[in-house]
Scaffold this motif. Structure first.
Motif, PDB file in Angstrom:
ATOM      1  N   LYS A  11       1.956 -78.448 -57.509  1.00 20.51           N
ATOM      2  CA  LYS A  11       2.037 -79.548 -58.474  1.00 20.51           C
ATOM      3  C   LYS A  11       2.871 -79.111 -59.680  1.00 20.51           C
ATOM      4  O   LYS A  11       2.609 -78.095 -60.301  1.00 20.51           O
ATOM      5  CB  LYS A  11       0.638 -79.959 -58.935  1.00 20.51           C
ATOM      6  CG  LYS A  11       0.638 -81.147 -59.877  1.00 20.51           C
ATOM      7  CD  LYS A  11      -0.772 -81.634 -60.138  1.00 20.51           C
ATOM      8  CE  LYS A  11      -0.897 -82.765 -61.100  1.00 20.51           C
ATOM      9  NZ  LYS A  11       0.211 -83.536 -61.479  1.00 20.51           N
ATOM     10  N   ALA A  12       3.865 -79.893 -59.999  1.00 15.62           N
ATOM     11  CA  ALA A  12       4.762 -79.593 -61.121  1.00 15.62           C
ATOM     12  C   ALA A  12       4.072 -79.841 -62.458  1.00 15.62           C
ATOM     13  O   ALA A  12       3.206 -80.715 -62.579  1.00 15.62           O
ATOM     14  CB  ALA A  12       6.016 -80.452 -61.037  1.00 15.62           C
ATOM     15  N   ASN A  13       4.476 -79.055 -63.463  1.00 13.21           N
ATOM     16  CA  ASN A  13       4.096 -79.302 -64.858  1.00 13.21           C
ATOM     17  C   ASN A  13       5.221 -80.145 -65.442  1.00 13.21           C
ATOM     18  O   ASN A  13       6.362 -79.675 -65.521  1.00 13.21           O
ATOM     19  CB  ASN A  13       3.992 -77.983 -65.624  1.00 13.21           C
ATOM     20  CG  ASN A  13       3.069 -77.002 -64.947  1.00 13.21           C
ATOM     21  OD1 ASN A  13       1.915 -77.286 -64.700  1.00 13.21           O
ATOM     22  ND2 ASN A  13       3.589 -75.830 -64.612  1.00 13.21           N
ATOM     23  N   ILE A  14       4.937 -81.378 -65.806  1.00 15.25           N
ATOM     24  CA  ILE A  14       5.973 -82.301 -66.264  1.00 15.25           C
ATOM     25  C   ILE A  14       5.715 -82.659 -67.719  1.00 15.25           C
ATOM     26  O   ILE A  14       4.627 -83.114 -68.070  1.00 15.25           O
ATOM     27  CB  ILE A  14       6.015 -83.558 -65.386  1.00 15.25           C
ATOM     28  CG1 ILE A  14       6.286 -83.153 -63.933  1.00 15.25           C
ATOM     29  CG2 ILE A  14       7.060 -84.541 -65.899  1.00 15.25           C
ATOM     30  CD1 ILE A  14       6.171 -84.283 -62.937  1.00 15.25           C
ATOM     31  N   TYR A  15       6.726 -82.432 -68.569  1.00 14.35           N
ATOM     32  CA  TYR A  15       6.618 -82.683 -70.005  1.00 14.35           C
ATOM     33  C   TYR A  15       7.772 -83.578 -70.461  1.00 14.35           C
ATOM     34  O   TYR A  15       8.827 -83.620 -69.820  1.00 14.35           O
ATOM     35  CB  TYR A  15       6.697 -81.367 -70.789  1.00 14.35           C
ATOM     36  CG  TYR A  15       5.706 -80.321 -70.355  1.00 14.35           C
ATOM     37  CD1 TYR A  15       4.391 -80.351 -70.806  1.00 14.35           C
ATOM     38  CD2 TYR A  15       6.083 -79.311 -69.483  1.00 14.35           C
ATOM     39  CE1 TYR A  15       3.478 -79.390 -70.412  1.00 14.35           C
ATOM     40  CE2 TYR A  15       5.171 -78.340 -69.081  1.00 14.35           C
ATOM     41  CZ  TYR A  15       3.881 -78.383 -69.550  1.00 14.35           C
ATOM     42  OH  TYR A  15       2.982 -77.423 -69.149  1.00 14.35           O
ATOM     43  N   ASP A  17       8.491 -86.807 -70.639  1.00 11.64           N
ATOM     44  CA  ASP A  17       8.986 -87.844 -69.718  1.00 11.64           C
ATOM     45  C   ASP A  17       9.867 -87.282 -68.604  1.00 11.64           C
ATOM     46  O   ASP A  17      10.850 -87.898 -68.193  1.00 11.64           O
ATOM     47  CB  ASP A  17       9.745 -88.933 -70.480  1.00 11.64           C
ATOM     48  CG  ASP A  17       8.854 -89.679 -71.465  1.00 11.64           C
ATOM     49  OD1 ASP A  17       7.681 -89.935 -71.124  1.00 11.64           O
ATOM     50  OD2 ASP A  17       9.330 -89.995 -72.583  1.00 11.64           O
ATOM     51  N   GLY A  18       9.532 -86.092 -68.132  1.00  5.45           N
ATOM     52  CA  GLY A  18      10.261 -85.493 -67.015  1.00  5.45           C
ATOM     53  C   GLY A  18      11.489 -84.700 -67.416  1.00  5.45           C
ATOM     54  O   GLY A  18      12.197 -84.182 -66.545  1.00  5.45           O
ATOM     55  N   LYS A  19      11.749 -84.564 -68.697  1.00  5.16           N
ATOM     56  CA  LYS A  19      12.933 -83.815 -69.141  1.00  5.16           C
ATOM     57  C   LYS A  19      12.717 -82.307 -69.107  1.00  5.16           C
ATOM     58  O   LYS A  19      13.672 -81.542 -69.143  1.00  5.16           O
ATOM     59  CB  LYS A  19      13.345 -84.270 -70.536  1.00  5.16           C
ATOM     60  CG  LYS A  19      13.846 -85.705 -70.539  1.00  5.16           C
ATOM     61  CD  LYS A  19      14.261 -86.131 -71.917  1.00  5.16           C
ATOM     62  CE  LYS A  19      14.735 -87.580 -71.885  1.00  5.16           C
ATOM     63  NZ  LYS A  19      15.085 -88.055 -73.220  1.00  5.16           N
ATOM     64  N   VAL A  21      10.484 -79.624 -66.693  1.00  6.26           N
ATOM     65  CA  VAL A  21       9.650 -79.486 -65.497  1.00  6.26           C
ATOM     66  C   VAL A  21       9.532 -78.011 -65.161  1.00  6.26           C
ATOM     67  O   VAL A  21      10.530 -77.272 -65.191  1.00  6.26           O
ATOM     68  CB  VAL A  21      10.263 -80.248 -64.301  1.00  6.26           C
ATOM     69  CG1 VAL A  21       9.434 -80.040 -63.039  1.00  6.26           C
ATOM     70  CG2 VAL A  21      10.394 -81.728 -64.616  1.00  6.26           C
ATOM     71  N   SER A  22       8.305 -77.575 -64.854  1.00  2.00           N
ATOM     72  CA  SER A  22       8.111 -76.182 -64.455  1.00  2.00           C
ATOM     73  C   SER A  22       7.080 -76.102 -63.338  1.00  2.00           C
ATOM     74  O   SER A  22       6.342 -77.053 -63.084  1.00  2.00           O
ATOM     75  CB  SER A  22       7.671 -75.325 -65.643  1.00  2.00           C
ATOM     76  OG  SER A  22       6.373 -75.683 -66.061  1.00  2.00           O
ATOM     77  N   TYR A  23       7.047 -74.934 -62.693  1.00  2.00           N
ATOM     78  CA  TYR A  23       6.066 -74.635 -61.654  1.00  2.00           C
ATOM     79  C   TYR A  23       5.361 -73.338 -62.013  1.00  2.00           C
ATOM     80  O   TYR A  23       5.983 -72.395 -62.502  1.00  2.00           O
ATOM     81  CB  TYR A  23       6.744 -74.509 -60.281  1.00  2.00           C
ATOM     82  CG  TYR A  23       7.233 -75.846 -59.790  1.00  2.00           C
ATOM     83  CD1 TYR A  23       6.399 -76.668 -59.040  1.00  2.00           C
ATOM     84  CD2 TYR A  23       8.505 -76.293 -60.110  1.00  2.00           C
ATOM     85  CE1 TYR A  23       6.832 -77.913 -58.615  1.00  2.00           C
ATOM     86  CE2 TYR A  23       8.941 -77.543 -59.688  1.00  2.00           C
ATOM     87  CZ  TYR A  23       8.105 -78.349 -58.942  1.00  2.00           C
ATOM     88  OH  TYR A  23       8.529 -79.579 -58.530  1.00  2.00           O
ATOM     89  N   GLY A  36      10.972 -72.937 -64.876  1.00  2.00           N
ATOM     90  CA  GLY A  36      11.295 -74.326 -65.129  1.00  2.00           C
ATOM     91  C   GLY A  36      12.716 -74.580 -65.547  1.00  2.00           C
ATOM     92  O   GLY A  36      13.540 -73.667 -65.647  1.00  2.00           O
TER      93      GLY A  36
END
Length: 103
Positions: A11-15, A17-19, A21-23, A36
């Motif tokens: 599951k991605a870490n999304i911050y 509004d998607g600009k 993204v990290s794992y 990311g």
């Protein structure tokens, strides 16, 4: 750099509004890193644990706690962020990074 014998959280870490993204990557010794990518923009992050940010590409400036002048990054750089603080990134070209967290 390559990591061996790790667990990657799907599951991605999304911050922002998607600009950004990290794992999350978990190591056998209990340490954690995130890998990311950041799109162009301005982002402020708050820390719980101390962090070491390693940028592998991109152009950006970084406003760090207790620093009067911003850190200017052209491609690769590493910097530390203290626990329980915040820092602001002004990303001028897509940047990819590895963030290491203190235990």
């Amino acid at each position: 750099m390559e990591f061996k014998n790790v667990t990657v959280v799907k599951k991605a870490n999304i911050y922002f509004d998607g600009k950004v993204v990290s794992y999350t990557v978990k190591f056998e010794d209990g340490t954690t890193k995130t890998l990311g990518c950041m799109q162009v923009g301005d982002y402020t992050f708050n820390t719980g644990a101390a962090e070491v940010m390693e940028f592998l590409s991109g152009e950006l400036s970084v406003e760090l706690p207790n620093q009067k002048e911003p850190l200017i990054i052209h491609s690769q750089a590493t910097f530390e962020v203290p626990a329980n603080s915040s820092f602001t990134l002004h990303v001028k070209s897509i940047a990819d990074y590895c963030c290491s967290y203190a235990k």
